[in-house]
Design a protein around this motif. Structure first.
Motif, PDB file in Angstrom:
ATOM      1  N   TYR A 222       0.856  -1.184   0.000  1.00 43.51           N
ATOM      2  CA  TYR A 222       0.000   0.000   0.000  1.00 43.51           C
ATOM      3  C   TYR A 222       0.897   1.240   0.000  1.00 43.51           C
ATOM      4  CZ  TYR A 222      -4.203  -2.719   1.186  1.00 43.51           C
ATOM      5  OH  TYR A 222      -5.265  -3.595   1.168  1.00 43.51           O
ATOM      6  N   GLU A 223       0.369   2.332  -0.525  1.00 42.12           N
ATOM      7  CA  GLU A 223       1.169   3.551  -0.635  1.00 42.12           C
ATOM      8  C   GLU A 223       1.580   4.106   0.725  1.00 42.12           C
ATOM      9  OE1 GLU A 223      -0.871   6.388  -3.008  1.00 42.12           O
ATOM     10  OE2 GLU A 223      -0.666   5.252  -4.878  1.00 42.12           O
ATOM     11  N   ASP A 224       0.811   3.824   1.769  1.00 45.57           N
ATOM     12  CA  ASP A 224       1.134   4.378   3.085  1.00 45.57           C
ATOM     13  C   ASP A 224       2.076   3.496   3.898  1.00 45.57           C
ATOM     14  OD1 ASP A 224      -0.676   2.352   3.565  1.00 45.57           O
ATOM     15  OD2 ASP A 224      -2.209   3.612   4.487  1.00 45.57           O
ATOM     16  N   THR A 225       2.424   2.320   3.393  1.00 48.22           N
ATOM     17  CA  THR A 225       3.221   1.375   4.185  1.00 48.22           C
ATOM     18  C   THR A 225       4.618   1.898   4.495  1.00 48.22           C
ATOM     19  OG1 THR A 225       2.005  -0.561   3.381  1.00 48.22           O
ATOM     20  CG2 THR A 225       4.241  -0.932   4.210  1.00 48.22           C
TER      21      THR A 225
ATOM     22  N   PRO B 104       6.102   4.942   4.098  1.00 43.55           N
ATOM     23  CA  PRO B 104       6.206   6.201   4.851  1.00 43.55           C
ATOM     24  C   PRO B 104       5.934   6.039   6.340  1.00 43.55           C
ATOM     25  CG  PRO B 104       5.010   6.564   2.813  1.00 43.55           C
ATOM     26  CD  PRO B 104       5.188   5.080   2.944  1.00 43.55           C
ATOM     27  N   VAL B 105       4.961   5.199   6.693  1.00 38.05           N
ATOM     28  CA  VAL B 105       4.635   5.033   8.113  1.00 38.05           C
ATOM     29  C   VAL B 105       5.714   4.215   8.825  1.00 38.05           C
ATOM     30  CG1 VAL B 105       2.999   3.981   9.723  1.00 38.05           C
ATOM     31  CG2 VAL B 105       2.171   5.365   7.819  1.00 38.05           C
ATOM     32  N   LEU B 106       6.205   3.157   8.197  1.00 41.33           N
ATOM     33  CA  LEU B 106       7.295   2.398   8.812  1.00 41.33           C
ATOM     34  C   LEU B 106       8.508   3.300   9.044  1.00 41.33           C
ATOM     35  CD1 LEU B 106       7.230  -1.025   6.905  1.00 41.33           C
ATOM     36  CD2 LEU B 106       6.189  -0.453   9.108  1.00 41.33           C
ATOM     37  N   GLU B 107       8.806   4.144   8.080  1.00 44.67           N
ATOM     38  CA  GLU B 107       9.950   5.052   8.217  1.00 44.67           C
ATOM     39  C   GLU B 107       9.736   6.047   9.349  1.00 44.67           C
ATOM     40  OE1 GLU B 107      10.265   6.738   4.348  1.00 44.67           O
ATOM     41  OE2 GLU B 107      11.056   4.892   3.435  1.00 44.67           O
ATOM     42  N   GLU B 108       8.516   6.557   9.480  1.00 44.82           N
ATOM     43  CA  GLU B 108       8.259   7.522  10.554  1.00 44.82           C
ATOM     44  C   GLU B 108       8.353   6.863  11.923  1.00 44.82           C
ATOM     45  OE1 GLU B 108       5.095  10.940  11.991  1.00 44.82           O
ATOM     46  OE2 GLU B 108       4.885  10.017  10.012  1.00 44.82           O
TER      47      GLU B 108
ATOM     48  N   GLY C 110       1.218 -18.996   4.952  1.00 48.81           N
ATOM     49  CA  GLY C 110       2.181 -20.043   4.663  1.00 48.81           C
ATOM     50  C   GLY C 110       3.485 -19.511   4.122  1.00 48.81           C
ATOM     51  N   ARG C 111       3.543 -18.194   3.874  1.00 50.03           N
ATOM     52  CA  ARG C 111       4.767 -17.595   3.354  1.00 50.03           C
ATOM     53  C   ARG C 111       5.875 -17.569   4.407  1.00 50.03           C
ATOM     54  NH1 ARG C 111       2.116 -12.402   2.359  1.00 50.03           N
ATOM     55  NH2 ARG C 111       0.181 -13.587   2.293  1.00 50.03           N
ATOM     56  N   ASN C 112       7.107 -17.619   3.936  1.00 49.72           N
ATOM     57  CA  ASN C 112       8.250 -17.364   4.803  1.00 49.72           C
ATOM     58  C   ASN C 112       8.370 -15.848   4.927  1.00 49.72           C
ATOM     59  OD1 ASN C 112      10.986 -16.651   5.580  1.00 49.72           O
ATOM     60  ND2 ASN C 112      11.521 -18.796   5.265  1.00 49.72           N
ATOM     61  N   LEU C 113       8.015 -15.304   6.076  1.00 51.30           N
ATOM     62  CA  LEU C 113       7.950 -13.852   6.196  1.00 51.30           C
ATOM     63  C   LEU C 113       9.319 -13.187   6.192  1.00 51.30           C
ATOM     64  CD1 LEU C 113       5.008 -12.890   8.572  1.00 51.30           C
ATOM     65  CD2 LEU C 113       5.114 -12.931   6.083  1.00 51.30           C
ATOM     66  N   GLU C 114      10.343 -13.896   6.606  1.00 46.51           N
ATOM     67  CA  GLU C 114      11.676 -13.296   6.530  1.00 46.51           C
ATOM     68  C   GLU C 114      12.067 -13.068   5.073  1.00 46.51           C
ATOM     69  OE1 GLU C 114      14.397 -15.652   8.762  1.00 46.51           O
ATOM     70  OE2 GLU C 114      13.569 -15.051  10.704  1.00 46.51           O
ATOM     71  N   GLU C 115      11.753 -14.025   4.203  1.00 46.42           N
ATOM     72  CA  GLU C 115      12.014 -13.844   2.775  1.00 46.42           C
ATOM     73  C   GLU C 115      11.099 -12.769   2.192  1.00 46.42           C
ATOM     74  OE1 GLU C 115      11.584 -17.628   0.932  1.00 46.42           O
ATOM     75  OE2 GLU C 115      13.309 -18.524   1.974  1.00 46.42           O
ATOM     76  N   PHE C 116       9.875 -12.718   2.682  1.00 45.69           N
ATOM     77  CA  PHE C 116       8.920 -11.703   2.234  1.00 45.69           C
ATOM     78  C   PHE C 116       9.433 -10.305   2.565  1.00 45.69           C
ATOM     79  CE2 PHE C 116       5.103  -9.082   2.843  1.00 45.69           C
ATOM     80  CZ  PHE C 116       4.383  -9.365   1.697  1.00 45.69           C
ATOM     81  N   VAL C 117       9.959 -10.141   3.777  1.00 49.42           N
ATOM     82  CA  VAL C 117      10.522  -8.860   4.212  1.00 49.42           C
ATOM     83  C   VAL C 117      11.678  -8.453   3.306  1.00 49.42           C
ATOM     84  CG1 VAL C 117      11.909  -7.807   6.039  1.00 49.42           C
ATOM     85  CG2 VAL C 117       9.777  -8.983   6.613  1.00 49.42           C
ATOM     86  N   ALA C 118      12.546  -9.403   2.990  1.00 46.83           N
ATOM     87  CA  ALA C 118      13.691  -9.102   2.127  1.00 46.83           C
ATOM     88  C   ALA C 118      13.228  -8.717   0.725  1.00 46.83           C
ATOM     89  CB  ALA C 118      14.624 -10.308   2.070  1.00 46.83           C
TER      90      ALA C 118
ATOM     91  N   HIS D 277      10.408  -7.325  -0.246  1.00 46.58           N
ATOM     92  CA  HIS D 277       9.767  -6.008  -0.292  1.00 46.58           C
ATOM     93  C   HIS D 277      10.587  -4.925   0.415  1.00 46.58           C
ATOM     94  CE1 HIS D 277       6.002  -7.155  -2.236  1.00 46.58           C
ATOM     95  NE2 HIS D 277       6.030  -8.265  -1.530  1.00 46.58           N
ATOM     96  N   ARG D 278      11.771  -5.297   0.898  1.00 45.88           N
ATOM     97  CA  ARG D 278      12.691  -4.351   1.521  1.00 45.88           C
ATOM     98  C   ARG D 278      12.032  -3.589   2.672  1.00 45.88           C
ATOM     99  NH1 ARG D 278      15.823  -1.921  -3.868  1.00 45.88           N
ATOM    100  NH2 ARG D 278      16.543  -3.952  -4.634  1.00 45.88           N
ATOM    101  N   LEU D 279      11.430  -4.342   3.566  1.00 40.99           N
ATOM    102  CA  LEU D 279      10.765  -3.752   4.724  1.00 40.99           C
ATOM    103  C   LEU D 279      11.741  -3.687   5.897  1.00 40.99           C
ATOM    104  CD1 LEU D 279       7.376  -5.682   4.491  1.00 40.99           C
ATOM    105  CD2 LEU D 279       7.898  -3.392   3.633  1.00 40.99           C
ATOM    106  N   ASP D 280      11.813  -2.543   6.523  1.00 40.78           N
ATOM    107  CA  ASP D 280      12.729  -2.334   7.645  1.00 40.78           C
ATOM    108  C   ASP D 280      12.027  -2.708   8.945  1.00 40.78           C
ATOM    109  OD1 ASP D 280      14.704  -1.552   9.381  1.00 40.78           O
ATOM    110  OD2 ASP D 280      14.309   0.598   9.164  1.00 40.78           O
ATOM    111  N   VAL D 281      12.104  -3.999   9.302  1.00 37.60           N
ATOM    112  CA  VAL D 281      11.494  -4.470  10.544  1.00 37.60           C
ATOM    113  C   VAL D 281      12.504  -5.322  11.304  1.00 37.60           C
ATOM    114  CG1 VAL D 281       9.163  -4.420   9.577  1.00 37.60           C
ATOM    115  CG2 VAL D 281      10.499  -6.537   9.465  1.00 37.60           C
ATOM    116  N   ASP D 282      12.229  -5.513  12.593  1.00 37.92           N
ATOM    117  CA  ASP D 282      13.154  -6.251  13.454  1.00 37.92           C
ATOM    118  C   ASP D 282      12.835  -7.736  13.547  1.00 37.92           C
ATOM    119  OD1 ASP D 282      14.699  -3.904  14.587  1.00 37.92           O
ATOM    120  OD2 ASP D 282      12.647  -3.339  15.125  1.00 37.92           O
ATOM    121  N   ALA D 283      11.587  -8.108  13.280  1.00 39.59           N
ATOM    122  CA  ALA D 283      11.189  -9.510  13.392  1.00 39.59           C
ATOM    123  C   ALA D 283       9.977  -9.752  12.505  1.00 39.59           C
ATOM    124  CB  ALA D 283      10.859  -9.866  14.842  1.00 39.59           C
ATOM    125  N   ALA D 284       9.822 -11.004  12.081  1.00 36.95           N
ATOM    126  CA  ALA D 284       8.671 -11.381  11.257  1.00 36.95           C
ATOM    127  C   ALA D 284       8.378 -12.852  11.497  1.00 36.95           C
ATOM    128  CB  ALA D 284       8.958 -11.127   9.781  1.00 36.95           C
TER     129      ALA D 284
END
Length: 228
Positions: A104-107, A109-113, A128-136, A138-145
């Motif tokens: 989503y377009e707001d994803t 910007p809000v994670l960055e803020e 059923g997805r591997n969320l660690e691979e999903f994070v990589a 989509h280049r999401l800056d999170v600490d855990a998934a």
């Protein structure tokens, strides 16, 4: 109290299904299995399938539940033929492909803020997805998934929330959950002592007090001041 961490649901919260997982995707896939599927019936068929969705009695992750759910959608769209089950199995597998989802377009910007305010961030999803691979991907800056197939149990089980909080080293009362499901995300998190917000992008639950129309409303709801 200002939170130390924010946990996010994934599907329909941070990301939306791409074209291959939508009405036309069902139609195209159905053709390969000899099914005549009407895309215009997708919304009604999905709502009907959701009403009949049955959880595992112990909230264990069970892929068969999602295959049956998808088959009900296919049949509700007119795919009442022998190939419906095989079509549902392939569509369910398609939901495991990271590239089949759009942010989503707001994803971002809000994670960055939230990051600018020093909050720890995590994803927790019934998937059923591997969320660690999903994070990589989509280049999401999170600490855990953590996804339910990896963990073994689905939301609203307290164990999956507790497992993510342990990864973050944050107590429930210092964390906030954000998601689009009242039962899975909001009620599940609150039962563990977390604060929770319902993300209501389609304005379906105006009666809910802690409700966000978009993710852009989250920083203010958390009492975070925008940088001057």
């Amino acid at each position: 109290m200002r939170p130390r961490a924010v946990l996010f649901d994934v599907d329909f919260t941070l990301v939306k299904p791409g074209a291959d997982l939508g009405p036309e995707g069902y139609r195209r896939l159905g053709e390969r299995y000899g099914l005549t599927i009407a895309p215009e019936r997708y919304g009604e068929a999905r709502e009907q399938a959701l009403r009949h969705l049955q959880r595992h009695p112990e909230l264990e992750h069970d892929d068969e539940i999602w295959i049956a759910f998808t088959e009900r959608i296919i049949r509700g769209m007119g795919g009442e033929a022998e190939g419906a089950r095989a079509c549902a199995e392939e569509m369910t597998r398609a939901w495991e492909h990271h590239a089949n989802f759009d942010l989503y377009e707001d994803t971002l910007p809000v994670l960055e803020e939230l990051r600018r305010h020093g909050l720890r961030l995590a994803l927790v999803s019934n998937t059923g997805r591997n969320l660690e691979e999903f994070v990589a991907h989509h280049r999401l800056d999170v600490d855990a998934a953590l996804g339910s197939r990896t963990h073994g149990r689905t939301k609203p089980s307290p164990s999956i929330f507790r497992a993510v909080l342990e990864l973050l080293d944050v107590a429930p009362e210092a964390a906030v959950m954000v998601g689009d499901s009242l039962e899975d995300d909001v009620e599940g998190a609150r039962a563990l002592g977390m604060r929770a917000f319902l993300l209501d992008r389609e304005d379906r639950h105006p009666e809910i007090e802690d409700r966000l129309p978009t993710l852009l409303a989250l920083p203010a709801a958390l009492g975070l001041e925008r940088p001057g």
